[in-house]
Design an enzyme around this catalytic site. Structure first.
Site, PDB file in Angstrom:
ATOM      1  N   SER A   1      -5.258  -2.199  18.051  1.00  0.00           N
ATOM      2  CA  SER A   1      -6.093  -1.150  17.797  1.00  0.00           C
ATOM      3  C   SER A   1      -6.979  -1.013  18.937  1.00  0.00           C
ATOM      4  CB  SER A   1      -7.254  -1.617  16.502  1.00  0.00           C
ATOM      5  OG  SER A   1      -8.418  -0.937  16.761  1.00  0.00           O
TER       6      SER A   1
ATOM      7  N   HIS B   1       4.928  -5.755 -11.529  1.00  0.00           N
ATOM      8  CA  HIS B   1       3.406  -4.871 -11.356  1.00  0.00           C
ATOM      9  C   HIS B   1       2.693  -5.453 -10.527  1.00  0.00           C
ATOM     10  CE1 HIS B   1       4.747  -3.718 -15.596  1.00  0.00           C
ATOM     11  NE2 HIS B   1       5.059  -4.945 -15.625  1.00  0.00           N
TER      12      HIS B   1
ATOM     13  N   LYS C   1      -7.257  -6.759  15.781  1.00  0.00           N
ATOM     14  CA  LYS C   1      -6.059  -6.039  14.809  1.00  0.00           C
ATOM     15  C   LYS C   1      -4.868  -6.339  15.419  1.00  0.00           C
ATOM     16  CE  LYS C   1      -6.491  -4.041  11.769  1.00  0.00           C
ATOM     17  NZ  LYS C   1      -7.066  -2.384  11.387  1.00  0.00           N
TER      18      LYS C   1
ATOM     19  N   GLU D   1       5.278   0.766   8.870  1.00  0.00           N
ATOM     20  CA  GLU D   1       4.232   1.927   8.568  1.00  0.00           C
ATOM     21  C   GLU D   1       4.973   3.317   8.990  1.00  0.00           C
ATOM     22  OE1 GLU D   1      -0.211   1.081   8.667  1.00  0.00           O
ATOM     23  OE2 GLU D   1       0.757   0.343  10.132  1.00  0.00           O
TER      24      GLU D   1
END
Ligand code: ARG
Length: 467
Positions: free
Chosen positions: A278, A157, A284, A291
């Site tokens: 970024s 979980h 970043k 992704e």
């Protein structure tokens, strides 16, 4: 208006919009080598059974080899207005060698031709994909091997559950990838049969030798039913399904790498060469490889569903709908081939923050089950032991501490069977080491598992290579 090879019974030329819609040369040109190999085998067989003379065969084979060489050197472009790769090659051949070129299509149809080409093309791609996924699996195992003693929290979980090792966690993926490779090998073996000679759907009146052309092309057998040979694309669906499962596994690992590389987890840092920045936020460092892998998994799934849906209403035998199989499977294969090398590099260069993993494992009461297990060794039934351990966790939460730091009196106030030896049970490394069960997280169990998976992988890659 395009001039078609089949226009003998037509009184009008094909409308330009139709020719455009009908054409598959733009994408099926990538099967040129398979198409030429299939034609060489077909012509060789036709000469062997006396349908072509040896001179005609030699002219055809020589012409086809010349076409292949010119495609590969870049001197021949796919621009003769042909409808598909099969017509392209045949038209070019006839332009080059004349009469014998017009005989190549004897005892053959584009229906068995396209099925043959696609199986041959896929066989080549499966060899490449198998090598790539094998390399990824080898890399995952190597990182696991470096971390057989790196303690981390295992999750259920997405809540800290029990301590495991990073090696154990990664080996879960190695097992999945080995099964994925087995599925690909299995699909590849089933696909390696020859539809050639089925012709349009009902074979031919010429005394062809299907076994001979099959053997020349490296197929293991001849397909037993000519209708099945030209009508089904289950081999395409199987490969798309096997690669969908593989991408599903890779996408889960992607999701974990994304989580682990966040400041909140900080379990890993992605190497600069495998991360991106970024345009606005200078600080970043983004996990784009993971992704994009997760994102591209969706398009692979989409193609699988597209293929199944395209097939489900088709009466036997060939229908033009089947032309739609190619862009789908090409994109599935291209996507996997694009993703896997980058993903492998990202895993190989991952900086694993062992101290952060250990802190997280120690901070989340992941040893609470071990405390219950300890009470069981003292004769307490597990269900009661679970309640005592839970109450002690509650005490810790209230007092801002952890189980291993509780004074003995606190333990004994909860259960008088608890003695000084409890601390040995609560030590995080001991918690892991005690789970020395086959398939478990203890370093010794993971070491044994690594050896077993490596030998499984070696067998699989050998059998895949032998096809
Ligand atoms: N381009 C076609 C395909 O990809 C080749 C087979 C065409 N056969 C036919 N009878 N029109 O499926």
């Amino acid at each position: 208006m395009a001039k078609m090879m089949w226009d003998g019974r037509f009184q009008k030329a094909t409308a330009a919009d139709v020719a455009k819609m009908n054409s598959s040369l733009g994408f099926d040109q990538r099967m040129y080598a398979a198409d030429i190999a299939g034609s060489i085998a077909h012509a060789t067989m036709l000469a062997a059974v006396g349908v072509l003379t040896d001179t005609e065969r030699d002219a055809i084979v020589g012409g086809l080899r010349g076409i292949q060489a010119d495609i590969e050197s870049g001197t021949l472009a796919f621009d003769n207005g042909a409808e598909d790769i099969h017509m392209f090659v045949e038209e070019e051949l006839t332009a080059r060698i004349g009469e014998p070129g017009k005989k190549l299509h004897t005892a053959r149809s584009r229906n068995d031709q396209v099925a043959t080409d696609l199986r041959l093309w896929m066989r080549g791609e499966l060899a490449t994909l198998t090598a790539m996924i094998g390399e990824l699996t080898t890399t995952v195992i190597a990182v696991a091997e470096a971390h057989t003693s790196t303690v981390m929290p295992g999750y259920t979980h997405l809540q800290r559950a029990q301590p495991i090792t990073f090696g154990h966690h990664l080996m879960a993926y190695a097992h999945m990838f080995v099964r994925d490779l087995a599925r690909l090998a299995d699909a590849g073996a089933r696909a390696n049969v020859s539809p050639l000679g089925a012709a349009a759907l009902a074979t031919t009146t010429y005394p062809i030798d299907r076994a001979m052309s099959a053997e020349l092309l490296g197929f293991d057998a001849v397909m037993g039913n000519s209708i099945d040979a030209v009508a089904d694309r289950d081999y395409v669906v199987e490969v798309a399904a096997a690669l969908s499962l593989f991408m599903m596994h890779l996408s889960r690992l992607s999701e974990e790498v994304i989580l682990w590389s966040s400041a909140e987890f900080a379990f890993v840092e992605i190497d600069d060469a495998y991360a991106t920045g970024s345009s606005i936020m200078p600080q970043k460092k983004n996990p784009d490889v993971a992704e994009l892998t997760r994102g591209k998994t969706s398009r692979v799934f989409g193609h699988l569903l597209g293929l199944l849906t395209m097939m489900k209403n088709l009466p036997l035998a060939y229908n033009k709908d089947l032309q739609e199989d190619k862009e789908a499977i090409f994109d599935v294969v291209d996507t996997v081939r694009l993703v896997v090398p980058a993903f492998t590099g990202m895993i190989a260069t991952l900086d694993v923050r062992e101290e952060r993993m250990r802190e997280a494992a120690a901070g989340g009461f992941t040893n609470a089950t071990n405390l219950a297990d300890y009470l069981v060794t003292k004769g307490v039934p597990f269900r009661e032991a679970h309640a005592h351990s839970g109450a002690l966790v509650h005490y810790c939460i209230e007092h801002g501490t952890v189980l291993e730091d509780l004074p003995l009196e606190v333990f004994q106030a909860e259960s008088d069977v608890i003695e000084d030896d409890v601390y040995g049970f609560l030590d995080i490394d001991a918690c892991v080491a005690r789970r020395n069960i086959p398939g478990g997280p203890a370093p010794a169990a993971v070491v044994a598992d690594i050896a077993a998976v490596r030998s499984e992988l070696a067998t699989l890659r050998i059998s895949a290579g032998a096809q």
